[in-house]
Design a protein around this motif. Structure first.
Motif, PDB file in Angstrom:
ATOM      1  N   LYS A 159      25.775   9.121  47.264  1.00 25.52           N
ATOM      2  CA  LYS A 159      25.687   9.766  48.651  1.00 25.52           C
ATOM      3  C   LYS A 159      27.081   9.895  49.347  1.00 25.52           C
ATOM      4  CE  LYS A 159      23.161   9.692  53.070  1.00 25.52           C
ATOM      5  NZ  LYS A 159      22.165   9.396  53.701  1.00 25.52           N
ATOM      6  N   ASN A 160      27.305  10.944  49.766  1.00 24.12           N
ATOM      7  CA  ASN A 160      28.647  11.217  50.682  1.00 24.12           C
ATOM      8  C   ASN A 160      29.857  11.226  49.580  1.00 24.12           C
ATOM      9  OD1 ASN A 160      27.195  11.306  53.063  1.00 24.12           O
ATOM     10  ND2 ASN A 160      27.395   9.102  53.299  1.00 24.12           N
ATOM     11  N   PHE A 161      29.730  11.319  48.327  1.00 29.57           N
ATOM     12  CA  PHE A 161      31.022  11.152  47.588  1.00 29.57           C
ATOM     13  C   PHE A 161      31.066  12.489  46.706  1.00 29.57           C
ATOM     14  CE2 PHE A 161      30.799   6.591  48.204  1.00 29.57           C
ATOM     15  CZ  PHE A 161      32.137   6.515  48.289  1.00 29.57           C
ATOM     16  N   LYS A 162      32.255  13.240  46.705  1.00 31.72           N
ATOM     17  CA  LYS A 162      32.635  14.247  45.877  1.00 31.72           C
ATOM     18  C   LYS A 162      33.773  13.854  44.983  1.00 31.72           C
ATOM     19  CE  LYS A 162      33.375  16.853  49.489  1.00 31.72           C
ATOM     20  NZ  LYS A 162      33.769  18.109  50.092  1.00 31.72           N
ATOM     21  N   PHE A 163      33.736  14.511  43.596  1.00 32.68           N
ATOM     22  CA  PHE A 163      34.998  14.643  42.787  1.00 32.68           C
ATOM     23  C   PHE A 163      35.817  15.753  43.075  1.00 32.68           C
ATOM     24  CE2 PHE A 163      32.096  11.959  40.048  1.00 32.68           C
ATOM     25  CZ  PHE A 163      32.706  10.976  40.134  1.00 32.68           C
ATOM     26  N   ASN A 164      36.970  15.688  42.901  1.00 33.80           N
ATOM     27  CA  ASN A 164      37.883  16.989  43.040  1.00 33.80           C
ATOM     28  C   ASN A 164      38.821  17.067  41.921  1.00 33.80           C
ATOM     29  OD1 ASN A 164      40.654  16.189  43.838  1.00 33.80           O
ATOM     30  ND2 ASN A 164      39.383  15.410  45.714  1.00 33.80           N
ATOM     31  N   ALA A 165      39.257  18.322  41.719  1.00 33.42           N
ATOM     32  CA  ALA A 165      40.598  18.634  40.794  1.00 33.42           C
ATOM     33  C   ALA A 165      41.147  19.684  41.502  1.00 33.42           C
ATOM     34  CB  ALA A 165      39.966  18.900  39.311  1.00 33.42           C
ATOM     35  N   SER A 166      42.616  19.619  41.340  1.00 35.00           N
ATOM     36  CA  SER A 166      43.484  20.801  41.968  1.00 35.00           C
ATOM     37  C   SER A 166      44.743  20.787  41.526  1.00 35.00           C
ATOM     38  CB  SER A 166      43.524  20.458  43.587  1.00 35.00           C
ATOM     39  OG  SER A 166      44.203  19.268  43.763  1.00 35.00           O
ATOM     40  N   TYR A 167      45.216  22.181  41.682  1.00 37.70           N
ATOM     41  CA  TYR A 167      46.707  22.266  41.453  1.00 37.70           C
ATOM     42  C   TYR A 167      47.459  22.278  42.786  1.00 37.70           C
ATOM     43  CZ  TYR A 167      50.688  25.223  40.610  1.00 37.70           C
ATOM     44  OH  TYR A 167      52.219  25.597  40.372  1.00 37.70           O
ATOM     45  N   ASN A 168      48.374  21.809  42.766  1.00 44.76           N
ATOM     46  CA  ASN A 168      49.075  21.627  44.236  1.00 44.76           C
ATOM     47  C   ASN A 168      50.658  22.202  43.899  1.00 44.76           C
ATOM     48  OD1 ASN A 168      47.120  19.819  45.524  1.00 44.76           O
ATOM     49  ND2 ASN A 168      47.335  18.729  43.579  1.00 44.76           N
ATOM     50  N   PHE A 169      51.120  23.070  44.759  1.00 44.98           N
ATOM     51  CA  PHE A 169      52.327  23.393  44.915  1.00 44.98           C
ATOM     52  C   PHE A 169      53.011  23.006  46.186  1.00 44.98           C
ATOM     53  CE2 PHE A 169      55.676  26.672  46.175  1.00 44.98           C
ATOM     54  CZ  PHE A 169      56.286  26.842  44.895  1.00 44.98           C
ATOM     55  N   GLN A 170      54.281  22.552  45.786  1.00 48.08           N
ATOM     56  CA  GLN A 170      55.291  22.143  46.877  1.00 48.08           C
ATOM     57  C   GLN A 170      56.453  22.607  46.932  1.00 48.08           C
ATOM     58  OE1 GLN A 170      54.503  19.776  50.021  1.00 48.08           O
ATOM     59  NE2 GLN A 170      56.173  20.855  50.631  1.00 48.08           N
ATOM     60  N   LEU A 171      56.927  23.486  48.014  1.00 49.45           N
ATOM     61  CA  LEU A 171      58.576  23.842  47.895  1.00 49.45           C
ATOM     62  C   LEU A 171      59.226  22.613  48.442  1.00 49.45           C
ATOM     63  CD1 LEU A 171      60.384  26.141  47.511  1.00 49.45           C
ATOM     64  CD2 LEU A 171      60.303  26.765  50.037  1.00 49.45           C
ATOM     65  N   LEU A 172      60.359  22.112  47.910  1.00 40.07           N
ATOM     66  CA  LEU A 172      61.034  20.940  48.336  1.00 40.07           C
ATOM     67  C   LEU A 172      62.497  21.468  49.012  1.00 40.07           C
ATOM     68  CD1 LEU A 172      60.651  18.804  45.004  1.00 40.07           C
ATOM     69  CD2 LEU A 172      59.314  18.824  47.246  1.00 40.07           C
ATOM     70  N   ASN A 173      63.125  22.452  48.668  1.00 40.59           N
ATOM     71  CA  ASN A 173      64.308  22.795  49.277  1.00 40.59           C
ATOM     72  C   ASN A 173      64.706  24.239  48.602  1.00 40.59           C
ATOM     73  OD1 ASN A 173      65.868  22.124  46.896  1.00 40.59           O
ATOM     74  ND2 ASN A 173      66.374  20.053  48.238  1.00 40.59           N
ATOM     75  N   SER A 174      65.984  24.842  48.847  1.00 39.23           N
ATOM     76  CA  SER A 174      66.241  26.007  48.635  1.00 39.23           C
ATOM     77  C   SER A 174      66.401  26.071  46.852  1.00 39.23           C
ATOM     78  CB  SER A 174      67.358  26.613  49.159  1.00 39.23           C
ATOM     79  OG  SER A 174      68.667  25.644  48.923  1.00 39.23           O
ATOM     80  N   SER A 175      66.375  25.172  46.347  1.00 37.60           N
ATOM     81  CA  SER A 175      66.714  24.943  44.806  1.00 37.60           C
ATOM     82  C   SER A 175      65.548  24.169  44.030  1.00 37.60           C
ATOM     83  CB  SER A 175      67.911  24.460  44.645  1.00 37.60           C
ATOM     84  OG  SER A 175      68.165  23.055  44.860  1.00 37.60           O
ATOM     85  N   SER A 176      64.860  23.547  44.816  1.00 38.29           N
ATOM     86  CA  SER A 176      63.619  22.660  44.131  1.00 38.29           C
ATOM     87  C   SER A 176      62.239  22.995  44.435  1.00 38.29           C
ATOM     88  CB  SER A 176      63.945  21.250  44.544  1.00 38.29           C
ATOM     89  OG  SER A 176      65.074  20.830  43.882  1.00 38.29           O
ATOM     90  N   THR A 177      61.412  22.974  43.403  1.00 40.34           N
ATOM     91  CA  THR A 177      60.079  23.298  43.655  1.00 40.34           C
ATOM     92  C   THR A 177      59.305  21.992  42.860  1.00 40.34           C
ATOM     93  OG1 THR A 177      59.583  24.661  41.608  1.00 40.34           O
ATOM     94  CG2 THR A 177      60.089  25.625  43.960  1.00 40.34           C
ATOM     95  N   ALA A 178      58.080  21.840  43.327  1.00 40.60           N
ATOM     96  CA  ALA A 178      57.236  20.806  42.590  1.00 40.60           C
ATOM     97  C   ALA A 178      55.842  21.335  42.489  1.00 40.60           C
ATOM     98  CB  ALA A 178      57.194  19.714  43.364  1.00 40.60           C
ATOM     99  N   SER A 179      55.082  20.869  41.449  1.00 37.45           N
ATOM    100  CA  SER A 179      53.861  21.295  41.248  1.00 37.45           C
ATOM    101  C   SER A 179      53.190  20.088  40.618  1.00 37.45           C
ATOM    102  CB  SER A 179      53.578  22.596  40.404  1.00 37.45           C
ATOM    103  OG  SER A 179      54.295  22.323  39.284  1.00 37.45           O
ATOM    104  N   ALA A 180      51.672  19.833  40.739  1.00 39.57           N
ATOM    105  CA  ALA A 180      51.184  18.765  40.098  1.00 39.57           C
ATOM    106  C   ALA A 180      49.539  19.299  40.103  1.00 39.57           C
ATOM    107  CB  ALA A 180      51.088  17.365  41.199  1.00 39.57           C
ATOM    108  N   PHE A 181      48.984  18.609  39.045  1.00 36.45           N
ATOM    109  CA  PHE A 181      47.692  18.763  38.547  1.00 36.45           C
ATOM    110  C   PHE A 181      47.050  17.443  38.982  1.00 36.45           C
ATOM    111  CE2 PHE A 181      49.228  22.249  36.068  1.00 36.45           C
ATOM    112  CZ  PHE A 181      48.245  23.121  36.300  1.00 36.45           C
TER     113      PHE A 181
END
Length: 190
Positions: A159-181
């Motif tokens: 009860k009250n719990f969920k599993f999740n899976a996601s793809y995440n994108f983050q702009l870091l500055n003008s020359s860097s980006t990050a992504s994560a699974f």
């Protein structure tokens, strides 16, 4: 820059689809606490580095399909150039607070898909080894940068719990980006 525009278009299309959805289930909760862990990849002007990604967050649901998303993110590089003076890599890590909107669409009573978007106030740390001067260089920068996530939730038998899976994108500055699974757990409460 084209990749960033494409990411925004995908997030806008998914968000628009979720907002116009008529197949909604009543929210079982107004509040979610969540945590995600995974591997991240940070790309900058000199190299790509891998790291651990961890996020804690809170969602407040205005409706069954829209929520406020507040989070703390920490991504640390697996390698440190300080330990490898022959490295030419520029290694990037980041951490900070984020605020945004989460749009959710229920596929069934057990499964839902979501899209998140917002902005993060980040501290970005870049580390490298200056080969010419044989010196370790560490710089920090702070700023507000956009983020986005696409994911899926699955209710658990507990009860009250969920599993999740996601793809995440983050702009870091003008020359860097990050992504994560990532994978994680959500806890719902009233």
């Amino acid at each position: 820059m084209i990749g960033l525009k494409k990411t925004y278009l995908i997030l806008a299309a998914v968000g628009g689809t979720l907002m116009t959805s008529t197949h909604l289930y009543a929210a079982s909760s107004k509040h979610d606490l969540y945590t995600d862990i995974g591997l991240s990849s940070t790309k900058n002007s000199k190299s790509t580095s891998q790291g651990w990604y961890h996020r804690f967050g809170y969602n407040y649901y205005f409706s069954p399909f829209m929520a406020l998303d507040l989070s703390y993110t920490d991504s640390r590089a697996l390698d440190d150039p300080e330990n490898n003076p022959t490295s030419d890599d520029l290694v990037t890590s980041y951490k900070g607070l984020g605020a945004g909107v989460k749009f959710q669409h229920h596929l069934s009573k057990r499964f839902s898909v979501y899209a998140k978007g917002g902005a993060s106030h980040l501290t970005i740390t870049e580390k490298s080894w200056d080969q010419a001067n044989q010196a370790y260089i560490r710089t920090e920068d702070t700023g507000i940068y956009p983020y986005g996530s696409l994911g899926v939730n699955m209710l658990t038998p507990m009860k009250n719990f969920k599993f999740n899976a996601s793809y995440n994108f983050q702009l870091l500055n003008s020359s860097s980006t990050a992504s994560a699974f990532t994978v994680g757990v959500d806890y719902q409460f009233k």
